[in-house]
Each structure stands twice: as C-alpha cells, then as structure tokens.
Design an enzyme around this catalytic site. Structure first.
Site, PDB file in Angstrom:
ATOM      1  CD  GLU A 283      -4.987   5.828   0.937  1.00  0.00           C
ATOM      2  OE1 GLU A 283      -6.081   5.835   0.337  1.00  0.00           O
ATOM      3  OE2 GLU A 283      -3.925   6.173   0.389  1.00  0.00           O
TER       4      GLU A 283
ATOM      5  CD  GLU B 224      -2.795   5.606 -10.964  1.00  0.00           C
ATOM      6  OE1 GLU B 224      -2.315   4.452 -11.044  1.00  0.00           O
ATOM      7  OE2 GLU B 224      -2.860   6.243  -9.905  1.00  0.00           O
TER       8      GLU B 224
ATOM      9  CG  ASP C  87      -7.143   9.308  -6.271  1.00  0.00           C
ATOM     10  OD1 ASP C  87      -6.701   9.459  -5.115  1.00  0.00           O
ATOM     11  OD2 ASP C  87      -6.856   8.324  -6.977  1.00  0.00           O
TER      12      ASP C  87
ATOM     13  CD  GLU D  65       0.555   2.291  -5.564  1.00  0.00           C
ATOM     14  OE1 GLU D  65      -0.598   2.746  -5.512  1.00  0.00           O
ATOM     15  OE2 GLU D  65       1.297   2.412  -6.563  1.00  0.00           O
TER      16      GLU D  65
HETATM   17  C1  HMH Z   1      -5.627   8.594  -1.988  1.00  0.00           C
HETATM   18  N1  HMH Z   1      -4.336   6.549  -2.229  1.00  0.00           N
HETATM   19  C2  HMH Z   1      -4.963   7.566  -2.830  1.00  0.00           C
HETATM   20  N2  HMH Z   1      -5.001   7.656  -4.164  1.00  0.00           N
HETATM   21  C3  HMH Z   1      -4.402   6.731  -4.931  1.00  0.00           C
HETATM   22  N3  HMH Z   1      -4.462   6.854  -6.278  1.00  0.00           N
HETATM   23  C4  HMH Z   1      -3.739   5.632  -4.323  1.00  0.00           C
HETATM   24  C5  HMH Z   1      -3.730   5.590  -2.951  1.00  0.00           C
HETATM   25  C6  HMH Z   1      -3.091   4.502  -5.094  1.00  0.00           C
HETATM   26  O1  HMH Z   1      -2.379   4.877  -6.168  1.00  0.00           O
END
Ligand code: HMH
Length: 221
Positions: free
Chosen positions: A210, A88, A47, A140
């Site tokens: 996702e 983040e 991520d 999001e």
């Molecule tokens: C894969 N989708 C993914 N990572 C993230 N951090 C977000 C959405 C939301 O910021």
C-alpha cells in the site's frame, strides 16, 4: 491493558508501517489541499487497474469462506464487498471521464503490477481462509483510514476530491471494515500458531504494498 484480539495487537506492534500506509504524504496532501491534480489523476488510473485485479481476489475469498467458514454470515459480508466493487468500477469510469483520464490507455506502473501479482498469488487455494480474510481487511482498512482522515475535522480537502474521499471514508465503509476485522479476529483466535504467524506476515506485506502504491502518486516509483 493486555490486548487479546490479534488485529489491534498487530496495528500497535507495526504502528510505524501502519501509519506510513494510512497517513501517507499523498493522502495528507489531499487533506491539506496541496495535492497536485496530476498526481490524483495518476492515482485514479492506477487504482482502476488495481480494483480490476482485486475482484478475482475477493471472488477467491468468497470461495474460501463458503468452504471453510464456521459462520454463514461471512459469505454474505464478502458478497456485499463484491457488490460494492461492481459499483466501484462504474464509479471509476465516471470519475475518469470527469478528469479526462483515458482508462483504456493506462499502463500499470511497477508498484501496481507487483501488488496485482501479489493479489493473484494469494488467490491460491493454498492460502488459508483466515490468512486471506486478514489480507482483505488490511487492504480495505488502509483506504478507509486514509480517506476518512481527509474528511475529518480540520481537513482542507478540495471540493473536487471530496466524493472520492467519501467513497472510502464514509461511515458505512468504516462499519464494513470493522466487520471484516471482527471476522479476522474471530478466525485468528481459533487458529494454530503457524496460521497466526502467516496472517501477521500478510498484514505487513499488504501495508508495504500500500505504501508503494501511494508512492506512485508522489512520482517516486
Ligand atoms: C491500492 N488498496 C488499493 N486500492 C484500493 N481501491 C483499495 C486498497 C481499497 O479498495
């Protein structure tokens, strides 16, 4: 009741896919406490790479809002999103160090590479603001819904993972996603049919990416 707003209508229409993304076995395993920490660490590293690729997409959206939006506050909302991403990235670095995950040696997996490539493709000026902001909402919202569920009544989320769930599951982030949805709904209401169709297809693609992204942490990709 007849639903006028497009996003709630699509969430309803594509509920099976929406649920697959927001109630995925990986996040459900966090919620029920059965998560394997190695899967969490894998998610964390992947991520981080995703978020780095997400920044230029949001920057391209900012540019579109500035050029195309009929409401000045859109730019401010998206700018707030960029500021949150800055925070983040710092959080990912701290969290990775806590879990002894070396971010510099992460190799992006196939699902991640494909999602990042998709993000890059939708930075194109040919993708309309309305379509791009709808994608932004979907990206999001999946995290917001997934991680808020890990903090809801009855959740047995391990203490070590609560901060992560808070990051996307907190009320402020929920409000922010709601604001993004309002922007998308407002734009879609004024859009011609072809844009609305493109935006719906965009939601479907994001949800599919996702699901594939979460699947990495089940060792399926
Ligand atoms: C894969 N989708 C993914 N990572 C993230 N951090 C977000 C959405 C939301 O910021």
């Amino acid at each position: 009741m007849e639903e006028k707003l497009m996003i709630p209508k699509w969430v309803n229409k594509h509920n099976e896919l929406y649920t697959a993304a927001t109630r995925h076995p990986f996040t459900l395993s966090i919620r029920d406490g059965s998560v394997v920490f190695s899967a969490f660490k894998l998610w964390l590293g992947q991520d981080y790479i995703f978020v780095r690729a997400f920044v230029p997409f949001v920057a391209s959206l900012l540019l579109k809002a500035w050029k195309e939006s009929d409401d000045d506050s859109d730019v401010e909302v998206i700018l707030g999103g960029i500021a949150a991403l800055n925070d983040e990235i710092s959080w990912f670095k701290r969290e990775a160090s806590k879990w002894s995950v070396s971010l510099s040696s992460i190799v992006p997996q196939k699902a991640n590479l494909e999602y990042c490539r998709f993000l890059e493709s939708i930075t194109s000026p040919e993708v309309e603001y309305t379509v791009a902001v709808t994608a932004f909402w979907a990206i999001e919202a999946v995290y917001q819904e997934s991680y808020a569920h890990c903090l809801s009544d009855g959740a047995k989320t391990p203490e070590e993972l609560k901060e992560t769930c808070q990051r996307w599951g907190n009320d402020g982030f929920g409000q922010y996603c709601h604001t993004l949805q309002n922007i998308a709904n407002r734009r879609l209401e004024k859009s011609p049919e072809d844009i609305v169709l493109k935006a719906e297809a965009m939601v479907i693609r994001v949800l599919e990416y996702e699901v594939e992204f979460w699947n990495m942490s089940r060792g399926e990709t």
